[in-house]
Design a protein around this motif. Sequence first.
Motif, PDB file in Angstrom:
ATOM      1  N   ALA A 192      32.665  -0.165  -8.316  1.00  0.00           N
ATOM      2  CA  ALA A 192      32.040   0.435  -9.493  1.00  0.00           C
ATOM      3  C   ALA A 192      32.958   0.349 -10.709  1.00  0.00           C
ATOM      4  O   ALA A 192      32.513   0.080 -11.828  1.00  0.00           O
ATOM      5  N   PHE A 193      34.256   0.563 -10.502  1.00  0.00           N
ATOM      6  CA  PHE A 193      35.219   0.428 -11.597  1.00  0.00           C
ATOM      7  C   PHE A 193      35.244  -1.003 -12.130  1.00  0.00           C
ATOM      8  O   PHE A 193      35.258  -1.224 -13.344  1.00  0.00           O
ATOM      9  N   LEU A 194      35.252  -1.967 -11.218  1.00  0.00           N
ATOM     10  CA  LEU A 194      35.268  -3.370 -11.645  1.00  0.00           C
ATOM     11  C   LEU A 194      34.008  -3.724 -12.413  1.00  0.00           C
ATOM     12  O   LEU A 194      34.062  -4.468 -13.404  1.00  0.00           O
ATOM     13  N   LYS A 195      32.882  -3.200 -11.966  1.00  0.00           N
ATOM     14  CA  LYS A 195      31.621  -3.454 -12.664  1.00  0.00           C
ATOM     15  C   LYS A 195      31.677  -2.907 -14.084  1.00  0.00           C
ATOM     16  O   LYS A 195      31.283  -3.567 -15.050  1.00  0.00           O
ATOM     17  N   LEU A 196      32.172  -1.677 -14.245  1.00  0.00           N
ATOM     18  CA  LEU A 196      32.253  -1.074 -15.571  1.00  0.00           C
ATOM     19  C   LEU A 196      33.226  -1.841 -16.460  1.00  0.00           C
ATOM     20  O   LEU A 196      32.966  -2.037 -17.651  1.00  0.00           O
ATOM     21  N   GLU A 197      34.335  -2.294 -15.880  1.00  0.00           N
ATOM     22  CA  GLU A 197      35.313  -3.056 -16.656  1.00  0.00           C
ATOM     23  C   GLU A 197      34.749  -4.376 -17.157  1.00  0.00           C
ATOM     24  O   GLU A 197      35.226  -4.927 -18.154  1.00  0.00           O
ATOM     25  N   GLY A 198      33.712  -4.883 -16.496  1.00  0.00           N
ATOM     26  CA  GLY A 198      33.112  -6.155 -16.903  1.00  0.00           C
ATOM     27  C   GLY A 198      32.391  -6.086 -18.229  1.00  0.00           C
ATOM     28  O   GLY A 198      32.111  -7.116 -18.856  1.00  0.00           O
ATOM     29  N   GLY A 199      32.060  -4.864 -18.683  1.00  0.00           N
ATOM     30  CA  GLY A 199      31.418  -4.680 -19.982  1.00  0.00           C
ATOM     31  C   GLY A 199      29.941  -5.042 -19.984  1.00  0.00           C
ATOM     32  O   GLY A 199      29.322  -5.237 -18.929  1.00  0.00           O
ATOM     33  N   HIS A 200      29.366  -5.109 -21.176  1.00  0.00           N
ATOM     34  CA  HIS A 200      27.953  -5.459 -21.392  1.00  0.00           C
ATOM     35  C   HIS A 200      27.025  -4.550 -20.582  1.00  0.00           C
ATOM     36  O   HIS A 200      26.113  -5.007 -19.895  1.00  0.00           O
ATOM     37  N   ALA A 201      27.257  -3.258 -20.684  1.00  0.00           N
ATOM     38  CA  ALA A 201      26.489  -2.297 -19.894  1.00  0.00           C
ATOM     39  C   ALA A 201      25.058  -2.186 -20.382  1.00  0.00           C
ATOM     40  O   ALA A 201      24.755  -2.369 -21.563  1.00  0.00           O
ATOM     41  N   ARG A 202      24.181  -1.858 -19.455  1.00  0.00           N
ATOM     42  CA  ARG A 202      22.787  -1.519 -19.759  1.00  0.00           C
ATOM     43  C   ARG A 202      22.542  -0.119 -19.203  1.00  0.00           C
ATOM     44  O   ARG A 202      21.789   0.073 -18.260  1.00  0.00           O
ATOM     45  N   GLY A 203      23.231   0.859 -19.742  1.00  0.00           N
ATOM     46  CA  GLY A 203      23.159   2.209 -19.204  1.00  0.00           C
ATOM     47  C   GLY A 203      24.400   2.526 -18.390  1.00  0.00           C
ATOM     48  O   GLY A 203      25.476   1.983 -18.615  1.00  0.00           O
ATOM     49  N   LYS A 204      24.238   3.395 -17.400  1.00  0.00           N
ATOM     50  CA  LYS A 204      25.376   3.967 -16.688  1.00  0.00           C
ATOM     51  C   LYS A 204      25.568   3.412 -15.280  1.00  0.00           C
ATOM     52  O   LYS A 204      24.635   2.945 -14.628  1.00  0.00           O
ATOM     53  N   THR A 205      26.820   3.525 -14.816  1.00  0.00           N
ATOM     54  CA  THR A 205      27.211   3.189 -13.448  1.00  0.00           C
ATOM     55  C   THR A 205      27.403   4.499 -12.695  1.00  0.00           C
ATOM     56  O   THR A 205      28.246   5.319 -13.060  1.00  0.00           O
TER      57      THR A 205
END
Length: 294
Positions: A272-285
């Motif tokens: 989940a941390f790696l996903k958030l670090e990837g940027g370009h979010a469409r809402g929340k993790t």
Amino acid sequence: MPAWVIDRYGNNSTLRFTKESMFPIIHYPNEVMIKVHASSLNPIDISMRNGYGAAALQVKRDPLHIKAAGSEFPLILGRDVSGVVMETGLDVSYFKPGDEVWAALPPWKQGTLAEFVVASANEVAHKPKVLSHSQAAALPYVALTTWSALVNNGGLRKDNCKGKRVLILGGSGGIGTFAIQLLKSWGAHVTTTCSESAFSLLKDLGADHTINYKTPGLQKELKELKIKGVHYRWAIFTPSGPTLDEITELVDKGKIRPVVEQIFSFSEVPKAFLKLEGGHARGKTVIDRSKDCL
């Protein structure tokens, strides 16, 4: 108790799962203990993992400098929580064991990537009835940060927002998706920047005008908005149970809904941390503790 901790600041490799984290204790009569059903990640969690603000936060934890350096470790990250009250301090009358609640904890406290967490009662509110725990966990931190910016600093409120034109830069992340809905519920005209792939999402949330931030003519298009007068103010996250009560009312009335991009199990916190670090979010993790039994 089960928790994800860090023993030093650094990259994602510092995250460590343990079943022997210290069980939180109610130290003050205005505190409540919450069993965590779900939490979510915010950019501040990555910043804290990397050590940003460590010295300032340690002063808040230990203002008299009594403790040794590194006394904050093992440190539990995570600010958002949705869960159930397990125990209350002697002065707490607004909550009772069994109540479903949500909160966002200040960064100097131990976090919510754990089985239990202790919070001050004035940081907690009753969870919206229409939301599951995994949905509710997506909102508190971004909602309170947005409220700090728009209400506490910007002076916008339900009774003065109608017809005002507001520009939101980067509307597809957690704060942007919440800000669009809050402003639209108050009658504002909202323009937001985002990538073209997020247009449909933000239009669905109520945005009146979307601008592709990748377009070569971005500055020209922004100038055409004819913004008169520019000034800057800093807005920071401010924990507030009473503000969450107001947001609960908006959510239960259908004015605001959480935007969840992806839900991870408790065993998948590093992913989940790696996903958030990837940027370009469409809402929340979101981290859902009910998905496994670590």
